[in-house]
Write a protein that holds these residues in place. Sequence first.
Motif, mmCIF file in Angstrom:
data_model
loop_
_atom_site.group_PDB
_atom_site.id
_atom_site.type_symbol
_atom_site.label_atom_id
_atom_site.label_comp_id
_atom_site.label_asym_id
_atom_site.label_seq_id
_atom_site.Cartn_x
_atom_site.Cartn_y
_atom_site.Cartn_z
ATOM 1 N N THR A 1 -1.627 0.045 -4.900
ATOM 2 C CA THR A 1 -2.006 -1.042 -4.000
ATOM 3 C C THR A 1 -1.832 -2.368 -4.734
ATOM 4 O OG1 THR A 1 -3.611 0.334 -2.834
ATOM 5 C CG2 THR A 1 -3.849 -2.041 -2.598
ATOM 6 N N GLN B 1 0.852 -1.184 0.000
ATOM 7 C CA GLN B 1 0.000 0.000 0.000
ATOM 8 C C GLN B 1 0.889 1.236 0.000
ATOM 9 O OE1 GLN B 1 -3.597 -0.066 2.364
ATOM 10 N NE2 GLN B 1 -3.263 2.058 2.980
ATOM 11 N N VAL B 2 0.855 1.942 -1.108
ATOM 12 C CA VAL B 2 1.657 3.148 -1.294
ATOM 13 C C VAL B 2 0.700 4.315 -1.479
ATOM 14 C CG1 VAL B 2 3.316 4.304 -2.810
ATOM 15 C CG2 VAL B 2 3.557 1.859 -2.345
ATOM 16 N N ARG B 3 0.874 5.350 -0.678
ATOM 17 C CA ARG B 3 -0.015 6.505 -0.738
ATOM 18 C C ARG B 3 0.800 7.800 -0.752
ATOM 19 N NH1 ARG B 3 -2.877 3.436 -2.322
ATOM 20 N NH2 ARG B 3 -4.890 2.644 -1.571
ATOM 21 N N GLY B 4 0.633 8.572 -1.840
ATOM 22 C CA GLY B 4 1.240 9.895 -1.921
ATOM 23 C C GLY B 4 2.749 9.916 -1.819
ATOM 24 N N ARG C 1 3.757 9.602 -11.472
ATOM 25 C CA ARG C 1 2.495 8.990 -11.041
ATOM 26 C C ARG C 1 2.073 7.910 -12.022
ATOM 27 N NH1 ARG C 1 -1.412 13.852 -8.798
ATOM 28 N NH2 ARG C 1 0.176 14.958 -7.566
ATOM 29 N N ASP D 1 0.414 6.648 -5.936
ATOM 30 C CA ASP D 1 -0.442 5.717 -5.197
ATOM 31 C C ASP D 1 -0.416 4.357 -5.890
ATOM 32 O OD1 ASP D 1 -1.274 7.765 -3.474
ATOM 33 O OD2 ASP D 1 -2.983 8.275 -4.734
ATOM 34 N N GLY E 1 4.919 10.682 2.035
ATOM 35 C CA GLY E 1 3.922 9.671 1.753
ATOM 36 C C GLY E 1 4.039 8.474 2.681
#
Length: 265
Positions: free
Chosen positions: A35, A15-18, A206, A33, A68
């Motif tokens: 998942t 789970q990678v966010r920002g 991104r 982001d 992040g």
Amino acid sequence: MTPAPEQPAGDVAVQVRGVRRVFDGTAVLDGLDLTVARGEFVALLGASGSGKTTLLRILGALDHSDGGTVLVPEARTTVFQEPRLIPSRRAWQNVTVALPRAAAGRDAALAALTEVGLADRADAWPGTLSGGEAQRVALARALVRSPELLLLDEPFAALDALTRLRMQDLVGELCRVHRPAVLLVTHDVDEAVRLADRVAVLRDGRLVTDEPVGLAHPRDPAHPSFAALRRRLLDDLGVHRPAAAPTSASTPAPAPVSTPTGVSP
């Protein structure tokens, strides 16, 4: 020392966010982001310098993010483009290198080498192995650790075309048996579609594409759905098929132009 990322919970393996990663004032990853579910195989495409390997290194705790959140399982391992075998150790000893003493026996190494078809080369020195054999030892070294996350950084790029196809088949089958979450970094669009459950394209820091493949294995590159996804991914990567020249009754049609199957590093 780079701190280890935190671990996810439930059915999520990654789970990678920002996430941001900045080099010399330039954001290579900029609010990314991603998942990946447990047991899911995701392929990551992108031009050279787009940040694919940077993301892989962050997930493997070989680099850090500048912002992040990164959640990955503790049991993870990486297979690189080069096998990175220790020349002074036999094949089976390379499989178990850095394992705890209790798990580093010859039996464990032989079991892993058998899975990759190299049990008869267990006592070989790395210098006597072919490129494909050396990479299979590297794969056995990854699998013997029973990873929940397997990170593959262009592991077939240095192999000849036939060996590459065989290695793709082997990795695909082993991943279906062991069911780790997999993130494959590659420049080869056909390789990505052939192996992955999902294919993502990284651009400008991104993901601009994140699409399920939705084809049963084994996958035929001539299948219309395979070809259509290949075309969309090549478009997202900025690789376009040249337009055909107009023809007339007195002008013979030009020879067909083949569609590229990958993006050169």
